[in-house]
Scaffold this motif. Structure first.
Motif, PDB file in Angstrom:
ATOM      1  N   LEU A 115       0.827  -1.209   0.000  1.00 21.06           N
ATOM      2  CA  LEU A 115       0.000   0.000   0.000  1.00 21.06           C
ATOM      3  C   LEU A 115       0.863   1.262   0.000  1.00 21.06           C
ATOM      4  O   LEU A 115       0.499   2.272  -0.614  1.00 21.06           O
ATOM      5  N   ALA A 116       2.000   1.221   0.700  1.00 22.10           N
ATOM      6  CA  ALA A 116       2.893   2.379   0.725  1.00 22.10           C
ATOM      7  C   ALA A 116       3.452   2.665  -0.666  1.00 22.10           C
ATOM      8  O   ALA A 116       3.603   3.822  -1.072  1.00 22.10           O
ATOM      9  N   GLU A 124       1.999   6.107  -6.334  1.00 19.87           N
ATOM     10  CA  GLU A 124       1.276   6.052  -7.601  1.00 19.87           C
ATOM     11  C   GLU A 124      -0.064   6.781  -7.505  1.00 19.87           C
ATOM     12  O   GLU A 124      -0.459   7.510  -8.428  1.00 19.87           O
ATOM     13  N   MET A 125      -0.769   6.589  -6.392  1.00 15.60           N
ATOM     14  CA  MET A 125      -2.076   7.215  -6.222  1.00 15.60           C
ATOM     15  C   MET A 125      -1.961   8.736  -6.137  1.00 15.60           C
ATOM     16  O   MET A 125      -2.770   9.465  -6.735  1.00 15.60           O
ATOM     17  N   LEU A 126      -0.973   9.218  -5.402  1.00 14.67           N
ATOM     18  CA  LEU A 126      -0.805  10.661  -5.250  1.00 14.67           C
ATOM     19  C   LEU A 126      -0.448  11.313  -6.580  1.00 14.67           C
ATOM     20  O   LEU A 126      -0.932  12.404  -6.905  1.00 14.67           O
ATOM     21  N   GLN A 168      -2.308  14.377 -11.248  1.00 17.94           N
ATOM     22  CA  GLN A 168      -2.489  14.477 -12.697  1.00 17.94           C
ATOM     23  C   GLN A 168      -3.939  14.766 -13.055  1.00 17.94           C
ATOM     24  O   GLN A 168      -4.216  15.541 -13.983  1.00 17.94           O
ATOM     25  N   ILE A 169      -4.874  14.148 -12.337  1.00 19.61           N
ATOM     26  CA  ILE A 169      -6.295  14.382 -12.599  1.00 19.61           C
ATOM     27  C   ILE A 169      -6.636  15.852 -12.351  1.00 19.61           C
ATOM     28  O   ILE A 169      -7.323  16.506 -13.152  1.00 19.61           O
ATOM     29  N   LYS A 170      -6.170  16.389 -11.221  1.00 24.50           N
ATOM     30  CA  LYS A 170      -6.441  17.793 -10.904  1.00 24.50           C
ATOM     31  C   LYS A 170      -5.838  18.719 -11.958  1.00 24.50           C
ATOM     32  O   LYS A 170      -6.478  19.679 -12.410  1.00 24.50           O
ATOM     33  N   GLU A 171      -4.580  18.418 -12.337  1.00 24.73           N
ATOM     34  CA  GLU A 171      -3.906  19.278 -13.309  1.00 24.73           C
ATOM     35  C   GLU A 171      -4.590  19.228 -14.666  1.00 24.73           C
ATOM     36  O   GLU A 171      -4.713  20.247 -15.353  1.00 24.73           O
ATOM     37  N   THR A 172      -5.046  18.043 -15.062  1.00 26.87           N
ATOM     38  CA  THR A 172      -5.740  17.912 -16.338  1.00 26.87           C
ATOM     39  C   THR A 172      -7.050  18.683 -16.320  1.00 26.87           C
ATOM     40  O   THR A 172      -7.427  19.337 -17.310  1.00 26.87           O
ATOM     41  N   ALA A 173      -7.744  18.643 -15.189  1.00 25.98           N
ATOM     42  CA  ALA A 173      -9.001  19.385 -15.061  1.00 25.98           C
ATOM     43  C   ALA A 173      -8.758  20.883 -15.188  1.00 25.98           C
ATOM     44  O   ALA A 173      -9.492  21.597 -15.888  1.00 25.98           O
TER      45      ALA A 173
END
Length: 290
Positions: free
Chosen positions: A64-65, A70-72, A77-82
């Motif tokens: 998980l660590a 990868e999750m962060l 990336q999702i925020k930046e793309t938005a």
């Protein structure tokens, strides 16, 4: 799990210590412990165990660590793309910048960029150039500014060059350096190697180090007060008529040069904010405009 939870896992894995992690995240230890317990309940498994040497991650916790990084990155990336879908240049620009540039050049650069794009925020991480290079490589920053010719396969832009100089209060001869007190300072590995190689090519014994200080700016002040000589980048010595300067030269008589670069991944230019910043920096003369 939300973004905060993944960040907690990342920091806890770095510190392996509840107290240090809580301090780093500015939360109480009970709150941190409760959050970890909630994560364990959500996944129905044990993430960490406390031992005599601090926190130990279980195999599932280790996994998980690793996923936390990868999750962060993916969430970012999702925020930046938005943000990128909008018409305005806005969002958070992540920069990794070497210590000298941060102190002497970055404030003026960011001020001018913000005047053009007032809705941009900056997240700046400073450090030695090798540390900044690692941040760029791992894509933890959009753009990095490093001093020195590091190996980099991505996109880059040359910002300026500087010579490496012997600085002294009074006139000195290069041949007398082994018998004169030198003021050393902490610097990045590439510059230290450059200076050390030059010394070995010119002298048989080690320098007479009379003082070791934390950084080049401190070294300069000691030199100005006549406490010894220093070997410093020329940009630290410009516009200072109180110091005498001699360029270090190679076997052919050419001055030793250190370059400063802007580094980034080509794919980062897909973000309008990054593209605008890169083009803005390319239009700046670092030696005269800042």
């Amino acid at each position: 799990m939300n973004e905060r939870d993944w960040h907690i896992l990342k920091v806890l894995h770095e510190h392996k210590n509840i107290t240090k992690t809580a301090q780093s995240l500015y939360i109480s230890q009970p709150s941190l412990t409760k959050r970890i317990q909630q994560m364990e309940k959500e996944f129905n498994l044990k993430i960490v165990e406390r031992g005599t040497r601090g926190v130990q991650f279980t195999p599932q916790g280790e996994y998980l660590a690793i996923c936390a990084d990868e999750m962060l990155i993916r969430l970012r990336q999702i925020k930046e793309t938005a943000f990128n879908m909008g018409q305005e240049i806005s969002g958070s620009l992540r920069l990794g910048v070497s210590n000298y540039i941060t102190l002497h050049k970055l404030p003026g650069l960011l001020k001018r960029f913000r005047e053009r794009y007032p809705k941009v925020d900056f997240h700046v991480t400073t450090g030695w150039s090798k540390e900044v290079l690692n941040l760029i490589y791992k894509e933890e920053v959009h753009v990095g500014i490093v001093r020195g010719d590091y190996q980099w396969s991505g996109a880059k832009h040359h910002l300026f060059e500087e010579t490496i100089c012997i600085a002294s209060k009074e006139k000195i001869e290069v041949g007398d350096l082994p018998s004169l007190p030198r003021i050393d300072y902490t610097t990045d590995a590439l510059l230290k190697t450059m200076i050390d190689d030059w010394w070995r090519n010119n002298f048989q014994g080690p320098p007479l180090v009379g003082m070791a200080v934390d950084k080049g700016d401190t070294c300069k002040e000691m030199v100005k007060n006549g406490l010894g000589y220093g070997i410093l980048p020329s940009v630290l010595l410009e516009h200072d008529p109180t110091l005498r300067q001699l360029d270090l030269r190679d076997e052919l008589g050419n001055p030793l040069i250190r370059n400063t670069w802007m580094l980034y991944h080509e794919k980062s230019l897909e973000l309008k904010l990054v593209k605008e910043f890169v083009e803005f920096v390319e239009g700046i003369d670092f030696m005269t405009d800042l």
